[in-house]
Scaffold this active site. Structure first.
Site, PDB file in Angstrom:
ATOM      1  N   TYR A 200      37.422  39.765  47.731  1.00 48.59           N
ATOM      2  CA  TYR A 200      38.057  40.954  47.145  1.00 48.59           C
ATOM      3  C   TYR A 200      39.510  41.017  47.580  1.00 48.59           C
ATOM      4  O   TYR A 200      39.824  40.835  48.776  1.00 48.59           O
ATOM      5  CB  TYR A 200      37.307  42.235  47.573  1.00 48.59           C
ATOM      6  CG  TYR A 200      35.927  42.269  46.959  1.00 48.59           C
ATOM      7  CD1 TYR A 200      35.721  42.774  45.681  1.00 48.59           C
ATOM      8  CD2 TYR A 200      34.837  41.719  47.636  1.00 48.59           C
ATOM      9  CE1 TYR A 200      34.459  42.740  45.086  1.00 48.59           C
ATOM     10  CE2 TYR A 200      33.570  41.684  47.057  1.00 48.59           C
ATOM     11  CZ  TYR A 200      33.394  42.197  45.772  1.00 48.59           C
ATOM     12  OH  TYR A 200      32.149  42.151  45.190  1.00 48.59           O
ATOM     13  N   SER A 201      40.380  41.282  46.618  1.00 46.36           N
ATOM     14  CA  SER A 201      41.809  41.437  46.939  1.00 46.36           C
ATOM     15  C   SER A 201      41.983  42.687  47.785  1.00 46.36           C
ATOM     16  O   SER A 201      41.412  43.745  47.472  1.00 46.36           O
ATOM     17  CB  SER A 201      42.631  41.626  45.667  1.00 46.36           C
ATOM     18  OG  SER A 201      42.383  40.596  44.759  1.00 46.36           O
ATOM     19  N   CYS A 379      47.354  39.494  38.175  1.00 40.35           N
ATOM     20  CA  CYS A 379      46.048  39.608  38.827  1.00 40.35           C
ATOM     21  C   CYS A 379      45.093  40.425  37.966  1.00 40.35           C
ATOM     22  O   CYS A 379      45.494  41.414  37.352  1.00 40.35           O
ATOM     23  CB  CYS A 379      46.210  40.257  40.203  1.00 40.35           C
ATOM     24  SG  CYS A 379      44.708  40.182  41.213  1.00 40.35           S
ATOM     25  N   GLU A 419      46.483  35.259  40.406  1.00 40.47           N
ATOM     26  CA  GLU A 419      45.164  35.302  41.030  1.00 40.47           C
ATOM     27  C   GLU A 419      44.234  36.028  40.059  1.00 40.47           C
ATOM     28  O   GLU A 419      44.277  37.245  39.929  1.00 40.47           O
ATOM     29  CB  GLU A 419      45.206  36.032  42.365  1.00 40.47           C
ATOM     30  CG  GLU A 419      43.922  35.835  43.152  1.00 40.47           C
ATOM     31  CD  GLU A 419      44.161  36.017  44.642  1.00 40.47           C
ATOM     32  OE1 GLU A 419      44.452  35.007  45.307  1.00 40.47           O
ATOM     33  OE2 GLU A 419      44.076  37.149  45.102  1.00 40.47           O
ATOM     34  N   TYR A 421      40.125  36.188  38.355  1.00 39.07           N
ATOM     35  CA  TYR A 421      38.743  35.887  38.743  1.00 39.07           C
ATOM     36  C   TYR A 421      37.764  36.267  37.654  1.00 39.07           C
ATOM     37  O   TYR A 421      38.162  36.874  36.678  1.00 39.07           O
ATOM     38  CB  TYR A 421      38.388  36.618  40.047  1.00 39.07           C
ATOM     39  CG  TYR A 421      38.924  38.042  40.163  1.00 39.07           C
ATOM     40  CD1 TYR A 421      38.242  39.132  39.623  1.00 39.07           C
ATOM     41  CD2 TYR A 421      40.135  38.296  40.835  1.00 39.07           C
ATOM     42  CE1 TYR A 421      38.730  40.419  39.743  1.00 39.07           C
ATOM     43  CE2 TYR A 421      40.623  39.594  40.958  1.00 39.07           C
ATOM     44  CZ  TYR A 421      39.920  40.650  40.414  1.00 39.07           C
ATOM     45  OH  TYR A 421      40.408  41.927  40.530  1.00 39.07           O
TER      46      TYR A 421
END
Ligand SMILES: Cc1cc2nc3c(=O)[nH]c(=O)nc-3n(C[C@H](O)[C@H](O)[C@H](O)COP(=O)(O)OP(=O)(O)OC[C@H]3O[C@@H](n4cnc5c(N)ncnc54)[C@H](O)[C@@H]3O)c2cc1C
Length: 421
Positions: A200-201, A379, A419, A421
């Site tokens: 998790y960011s 992101c 980034e 996901y």
């Protein structure tokens, strides 16, 4: 050949030359000021430096003796070469410059006179960034201090802000803005083994939301999908969204060096976020605009920041009040552009996605990108990438640039950070 008339600090350095100089120097900009030890200046002609058309051109830079070494290193890194170097008659008009490569470009623009005197900034240089202080075999056990919904009435799904106390670790679990941590959910998988960690960011700055230097916060969306007529809940995201304050949680990390902020207080930062992809952007914006953070870090952001935020509904916007507040307090430094897909229409009458906003502002975005002090951060869900790529391709083409060539160059210059996901 483009000749490099003008002296550092006298304001005569042509824009394209400044762009060229800094364009290749990317992030990790030291803002530490050192007194120049040698007043000599040189006209240095180089090839293969910078981005896009800049890279193909031969250009001449005026650099100080102390900046030469950095230039040589940058040339070596980028595969460029020096074709001529002659002493310049122009002596530097000012003392006080930085030895860092980035400052060769930045040096063309003298720091504003109003720049406050300050302690040395907290450095995020890659070597100093903590990684893997805690690994899956020996995780840190943190305690949940709060867990609340970030969504307004009528929003879709569940997204929570969850904070963990990290006090008491040996070593202390610490991190910097732009990193992630791993969470190992309680319980076992279908094979009776412990669950694997999920990343998790981090959504809080290195000081934590309470500035006590021993908490970390996350912004977690509960994964839910339908399979064979059944609703499936994601293991870790549901574990986190349901967790009660006081609960213990296994934490690993921190990890990640892709999304680090430049140290340069005058950098420009474009942020492209969808959903929980806002987490790292929140850390940057707090570091830039929260008065307590600015004071604590001795880091006084003076560049420009522009957040593009994609969300399905207004009620799903995350940390929206904070960002509106920053915009009101720092109108010259912060822009906030929202794409609310289910409420706004794009010019073709379809849903307004973040890439539509990128297309809408492509001219300005590219003029920012031409400035070597500009970094772009993306992101969110992986699905956002093709749309952004398409928008950037069209925007670049309008400027006679090839995005497929330009993007890797920006990446290499550590100015394009992704980034997903
Ligand atoms: C660097 C990084 C940073 C991240 N940061 C964040 C963050 O800040 N916030 C956040 O919420 N998440 C973040 N994530 C995602 C996070 O790590 C987890 O992947 C996410 O929470 C889901 O984990 P889970 O255990 O709930 O789901 P799981 O139980 O692991 O389920 C996920 C699996 O479900 C399946 N699946 C998913 N959707 C469907 C579908 N529609 N149909 C069929 N099968 C499907 C896929 O096989 C998928 O692998 C990040 C990921 C990375 C890599």
């Amino acid at each position: 050949m483009v000749s490099g008339a003008g002296r550092r600090g006298d304001g005569n350095v042509p824009y394209d030359q400044r762009a060229f100089a800094g364009g290749c120097f990317g992030m990790r900009v030291s803002t530490g000021r050192v007194v120049e030890s040698d007043g000599r200046m040189f006209n240095v002609t180089v090839q293969g430096l910078g981005i896009g058309r800049q890279r193909r051109a031969e250009r001449t830079l005026v650099v100080s003796y102390s900046q030469l070494q950095s230039l040589v290193q940058t040339l070596a890194r980028q595969g460029g070469r020096m074709t001529a170097m002659i002493p310049s008659e122009a002596a530097p008009a000012v003392t006080g410059s930085s030895d860092s490569p980035a400052s060769i470009g930045a040096g063309a623009d003298p720091a504003p006179q109003s720049a406050p005197s300050k302690p040395a900034p907290v450095s995020s240089s890659h070597a100093a960034v903590p990684v893997n202080l805690y690994k899956p075999k020996n995780p840190f056990v943190g305690t949940v201090t709060e867990n609340y919904s970030l969504l307004a009435e009528g929003a879709i799904g569940r997204v929570n802000h969850i904070t963990f106390d990290l006090a008491g670790g040996d070593p202390q679990l610490h991190y910097v803005e732009g990193q992630s941590i791993g969470i190992i959910p309680d319980g076992e998988d279908a094979n009776g083994k412990s669950h694997k960690l999920r990343l998790y960011s981090i959504a809080s700055t290195r000081h934590g939301d309470n500035l006590a230097d021993h908490t970390v916060s996350l912004c977690v969306r509960q994964l839910q999908y339908e399979k064979d007529g059944e609703t499936i809940n994601g293991v870790c995201s549901t574990f986190l969204c349901d967790i009660e304050p006081g609960s213990k949680v296994k934490i690993t990390g921190p990890v990640g060096k892709e999304m680090l902020l430049p140290d340069d207080e005058e950098a420009n930062v474009i942020m492209l976020a969808t959903g929980t992809g806002i987490a790292p952007m929140r850390t940057y914006l707090r570091r830039m605009f929260e008065p307590t953070e600015r004071e604590k870090n001795g880091w006084h952001f003076r560049g420009k920041a522009w957040l593009f935020m994609g969300s399905p509904t207004t009620a799903n916007l995350l940390y929206d009040n904070d960002f509106n507040h920053y915009q009101a307090e720092f109108p010259d430094n912060f822009r906030y552009t929202k794409a609310i897909s289910r409420e706004q229409q794009n010019p073709s009458g379809g849903r307004m996605y973040i890439q539509d906003r990128v297309s809408e502002h492509s001219e300005e975005i590219f003029s920012w990108i031409e400035d070597p002090k500009t970094h772009v951060y993306m992101c969110g869900l992986r699905g956002m990438e093709p749309g952004i790529d398409e928008a950037m391709t069209a925007a670049a083409a309008a400027k006679g640039l090839n995005w497929a060539e330009l993007r890797p160059q920006l990446k290499k210059a550590e100015r394009w950070h992704v980034e997903t996901y």
